[in-house]
Design a protein around this motif. Structure first.
Motif, PDB file in Angstrom:
ATOM      1  N   LEU A   1      22.480  29.984  19.603  1.00 24.72           N
ATOM      2  CA  LEU A   1      23.412  29.980  18.481  1.00 24.72           C
ATOM      3  C   LEU A   1      24.361  28.792  18.591  1.00 24.72           C
ATOM      4  O   LEU A   1      24.606  28.076  17.618  1.00 24.72           O
TER       5      LEU A   1
ATOM      6  N   THR B   1      22.641  25.343  17.876  1.00 27.44           N
ATOM      7  CA  THR B   1      21.799  25.275  16.675  1.00 27.44           C
ATOM      8  C   THR B   1      21.652  23.846  16.168  1.00 27.44           C
ATOM      9  O   THR B   1      20.551  23.391  15.861  1.00 27.44           O
ATOM     10  N   ARG B   2      22.771  23.136  16.120  1.00 27.75           N
ATOM     11  CA  ARG B   2      22.703  21.758  15.606  1.00 27.75           C
ATOM     12  C   ARG B   2      21.885  20.865  16.527  1.00 27.75           C
ATOM     13  O   ARG B   2      21.173  19.971  16.073  1.00 27.75           O
TER      14      ARG B   2
ATOM     15  N   GLY C   1      18.433  21.397  15.622  1.00 27.27           N
ATOM     16  CA  GLY C   1      18.145  20.645  14.398  1.00 27.27           C
ATOM     17  C   GLY C   1      17.920  19.177  14.695  1.00 27.27           C
ATOM     18  O   GLY C   1      16.982  18.548  14.185  1.00 27.27           O
TER      19      GLY C   1
ATOM     20  N   MET D   1      13.366  27.569  13.694  1.00 25.59           N
ATOM     21  CA  MET D   1      14.493  27.290  12.808  1.00 25.59           C
ATOM     22  C   MET D   1      14.117  26.219  11.789  1.00 25.59           C
ATOM     23  O   MET D   1      13.413  25.263  12.107  1.00 25.59           O
TER      24      MET D   1
ATOM     25  N   LEU E   1      18.666  23.650   7.950  1.00 23.67           N
ATOM     26  CA  LEU E   1      19.674  24.702   8.147  1.00 23.67           C
ATOM     27  C   LEU E   1      20.317  24.575   9.519  1.00 23.67           C
ATOM     28  O   LEU E   1      21.512  24.762   9.694  1.00 23.67           O
ATOM     29  N   ALA E   2      19.474  24.251  10.510  1.00 24.05           N
ATOM     30  CA  ALA E   2      19.989  24.095  11.868  1.00 24.05           C
ATOM     31  C   ALA E   2      20.988  22.947  11.925  1.00 24.05           C
ATOM     32  O   ALA E   2      22.044  23.038  12.545  1.00 24.05           O
TER      33      ALA E   2
ATOM     34  N   LYS F   1      22.842  21.792   9.544  1.00 24.58           N
ATOM     35  CA  LYS F   1      24.054  22.042   8.776  1.00 24.58           C
ATOM     36  C   LYS F   1      24.866  23.195   9.346  1.00 24.58           C
ATOM     37  O   LYS F   1      25.939  23.506   8.837  1.00 24.58           O
ATOM     38  N   TYR F   2      24.315  23.863  10.409  1.00 26.56           N
ATOM     39  CA  TYR F   2      24.978  25.046  10.955  1.00 26.56           C
ATOM     40  C   TYR F   2      26.343  24.678  11.525  1.00 26.56           C
ATOM     41  O   TYR F   2      26.487  23.696  12.244  1.00 26.56           O
ATOM     42  N   GLU F   3      27.344  25.449  11.153  1.00 32.99           N
ATOM     43  CA  GLU F   3      28.704  25.176  11.672  1.00 32.99           C
ATOM     44  C   GLU F   3      29.051  26.188  12.736  1.00 32.99           C
ATOM     45  O   GLU F   3      28.982  27.364  12.506  1.00 32.99           O
TER      46      GLU F   3
END
Lengths: 439, 223
Positions: free
Chosen positions: A325, A328-329, A332, A430, A434-435, A437-439
């Motif tokens: 979690l 995540t970025r 990505g 993933m 989306l990954a 852009k995950y904040e």
């Protein structure tokens, strides 16, 4: 992606979150240590059991009992009233001939117990004997050797087991008086009294003079308590006491000893005899039973330890899920720069496996130390016990077989990998945008 | 939410020539980032075609897309997306790991690229030890590491002050001059000075410059 690069990347990622990795690995350490300690205890029990089981019998001997059909196994009397003759396999003379025809069989020796009650008297002492008639004139054929005297049997002579003298007691011993020491029977004449009762309970006695011509070496088996006598003599005594004639071609013997030339053939011959419908028993099968018992014990003990590992596995899964979690970025980014789903999966599985591996290493170290500590405590305890009892007790309590640390390491790594599977799969699948852009 | 379909891009038909510097302008929510991610194979369109050099991105599976990105594209992001535990050199060389390049070659190539963005003396600094502009230049070096034909930059100056933003723009322009195809999504008007082509997006549609300007003015008047 090269395997070495993967390893370096995984190692780098693990050192990046030292505290978290360490805390998660502690769970694995505890689990692995529990497995190592418990399995080593079971191994220790197994080893001390085998230490005590030495000389459980000559490995070339097979004990064969008749089969009376159905389950279970009778001991004792040769023959009797039988209900369903098809399942019944008696140790008749012709059956013994069949055994002799099996390749690898050296000799077949029938055995018969004395069916009536008997008493052996020596000076003022008496005992209730375990009389076994054997169909050979040399006890050595049963794999026994004498400590003193000869293994050969003749009419009127007996060969006794080493602990037989301990069974003698003084029937007239007054209370409070010291019991007499076991007599030395070698080369002594003893009196055997055989009892016979008619239908009204009248007792008839028969006195037989016997000479002890041999004392057997200790076997820790049945022989230690046995008094061997020629089969013919036991047959005659049985016929006298039971008031009937036995037809061994029809009723068979209560037991036969099949001796094979090579111990390696024993199991095979025993299987053939079993296939013929008899009950065959070898020391090997007994050893196998003991081994199976301890393997089951190890599995159960290992299973208890595995519960701790299961808890640790949940911890790894949780840590990995959190880590994925947070990263995540990064996932990505990896995908954007050309990592395939398999690359991502490999990296996160590698990290989970790495936690398992580190925990496994720690667990083996802790488990080994704990086993040593148990052995030290046990040896102190045993030394005290041995001092009191003066007997040889097992030397070790916990034994770590060579395969155990290897197994523990592989297992803990696999546990790590398995618990990381779900989080890693999530990471791998993933959607890159989306990954990113995950904040 | 409520299952309502948001059309980020609708009926967009653009063609980007090789060797151009294209700037995609548009306000937030105009779909300009979506366009960039679709071109980069990081997102999938619900319908329509995307092809790069005759290869249909919309028909590729995940694996093929990953390999295509690795070979063909370099990404630059607004928030740099450097890996904090790695130094500049390792960050630049990172994508080459997936291509299976050996460590020595990775190092040489990364050093070369860091020199190209003017950071050869920052090779062993971690992202936290670099300024925003320096981080973005490391990210650009990383985007170049697999010698991609197409550089896709999503608001590369969005997190930077004016002067480091300009430096980043110049680096991108240099890449264009060196013959690469560059596509930058931005709402920094200065970027248009470097551009050979401009695409204006409004509410998911491609519009002309005039319409874009008037819409911008309209928005001002409403406020």
């Amino acid at each position: 992606m090269k395997f070495f690069d993967l390893l370096r990347l995984v190692a780098g990622n693990l050192t990046r979150r030292k505290a978290r990795v360490a805390l998660t690995a502690v769970g694995v350490v505890i689990g692995t240590a529990a497995v190592v300690v418990l399995v080593s205890l079971a191994s220790g029990l197994r080893q001390s059991a085998s230490e005590q089981l030495y000389g459980i019998g000559d490995l070339t001997l097979i004990q064969v009992s008749p089969s009376y059909g159905g389950e279970g196994m009778y001991m004792g009397g040769g023959g009797g009233e039988i209900s369903s003759p098809s399942d019944v396999k008696l140790l008749t003379n012709s059956a013994l001939e069949d055994f002799r025809a099996i390749p690898g069989v050296e000799s077949v020796i029938p055995r018969e117990y004395l069916m009536s009650s008997a008493l052996i008297k020596f000076q003022k002492l008496e005992m209730y004997p375990n009389i076994i008639g054997i169909g050979t004139n040399d006890v050595a054929d049963l794999g026994d050797a004498t400590d003193r005297g000869s293994t050969e049997l003749g009419r009127g002579s007996i060969v006794i087991g080493v602990t037989v003298p301990q069974n003698f007691y003084d029937p007239n011993l007054r209370p409070g008086k010291e019991p007499p020491p076991p007599p030395d029977l070698f080369n002594q004449q003893v009196q055997m009294v055989v009892f016979k009762y008619d239908s009204e309970g009248h007792e008839t006695r028969k006195n037989i003079a016997l000479r002890v011509t041999g004392v057997l070496k200790e076997t820790r088996g049945e022989s230690d308590w046995a008094i061997y006598m020629p089969l013919e003599q036991v047959k005659l005594l049985n016929e006298w006491s039971q008031n009937r004639r036995f037809n061994y071609n029809k009723d068979g013997y209560s037991m036969a000893i099949v001796k094979v030339t090579d111990a390696n053939q024993a199991m095979e011959v025993a299987d053939q005899i079993t296939a013929m419908g008899f009950q065959a028993y070898t020391p090997q099968s007994f050893l196998e039973g003991i081994n199976n018992f301890f393997i089951i014990l190890q599995v159960i003990f290992g299973g208890v330890g595995a519960i701790a590992l299961l808890v640790a596995a949940i911890g790894i899964a949780n840590t990995m899920a959190m880590s994925i979690l947070e990263r995540t970025r990064e996932i990505g980014l990896m995908k954007a720069v050309g990592a395939t789903n398999r690359n991502v999966l490999a990296i996160f599985l590698g990290e989970a496996a790495g936690i398992g591996f580190l925990g496994g290493l720690g667990g083996i170290a802790v488990g080994w130390l704990a086993s040593q500590a148990i052995n030290i405590l046990a040896s102190i305890y045993m030394a005290n016990q041995a001092g009191q009892q003066g007997s040889g007790l097992p030397s070790v309590a916990a034994v770590i077989p060579i395969w155990l640390p290897v197994f523990a390491l592989v297992f803990s790594t696999l546990v790590g990998m398995l618990s990381g599977l779900y989080p890693a799969l999530r990471a791998a699948t993933m959607v890159p945008v989306l990954a990113l852009k995950y904040e | 939410m409520g299952g309502q379909v948001v059309r980020a891009l609708d009926n967009v038909d653009v063609e980007i020539e090789e060797g151009t510097f294209t700037v995609v302008m548009g306000p937030s929510g105009s779909g300009k980032s979506t366009l960039l991610y679709l071109l980069g194979g990081l997102d999938r369109a619900t319908s329509g075609e995307i092809s790069i050099e005759g290869e249909r991105l919309d028909q590729m599976d995940e694996n093929a897309l990953a390999l295509f990105r690795r070979r063909t594209m370099g990404f630059v992001f607004q928030s740099f997306n450097l890996i904090p535990s790695m130094n500049a050199l390792e960050n630049v060389g990172f994508p080459m790991q997936f291509a299976g390049t050996n460590a020595k070659q990775r190092k040489t190539r990364a050093q070369e690229l860091l020199a190209q963005v003017g950071l050869e003396n920052r090779a062993d600094h971690r992202p936290s030890e670099l300024s925003g502009g320096q981080q973005q230049r490391v990210a650009i070096a990383r985007a170049l590491v697999n010698a991609p034909k197409l550089i896709l930059a999503d608001e590369p100056t969005g997190n930077l002050d004016t002067s480091s933003g300009s430096a980043v723009m110049r680096v991108l322009s240099d890449l264009h001059k060196a013959g690469r195809t560059v596509l930058v999504v931005t709402h920094d008007p200065r970027m248009t000075h470097f551009a050979t082509h401009r695409i204006y997006l409004l509410d998911g549609r491609v519009v002309g410059e005039a319409e874009y300007e008037s819409a911008a003015l309209e928005a001002l008047q409403i406020e």
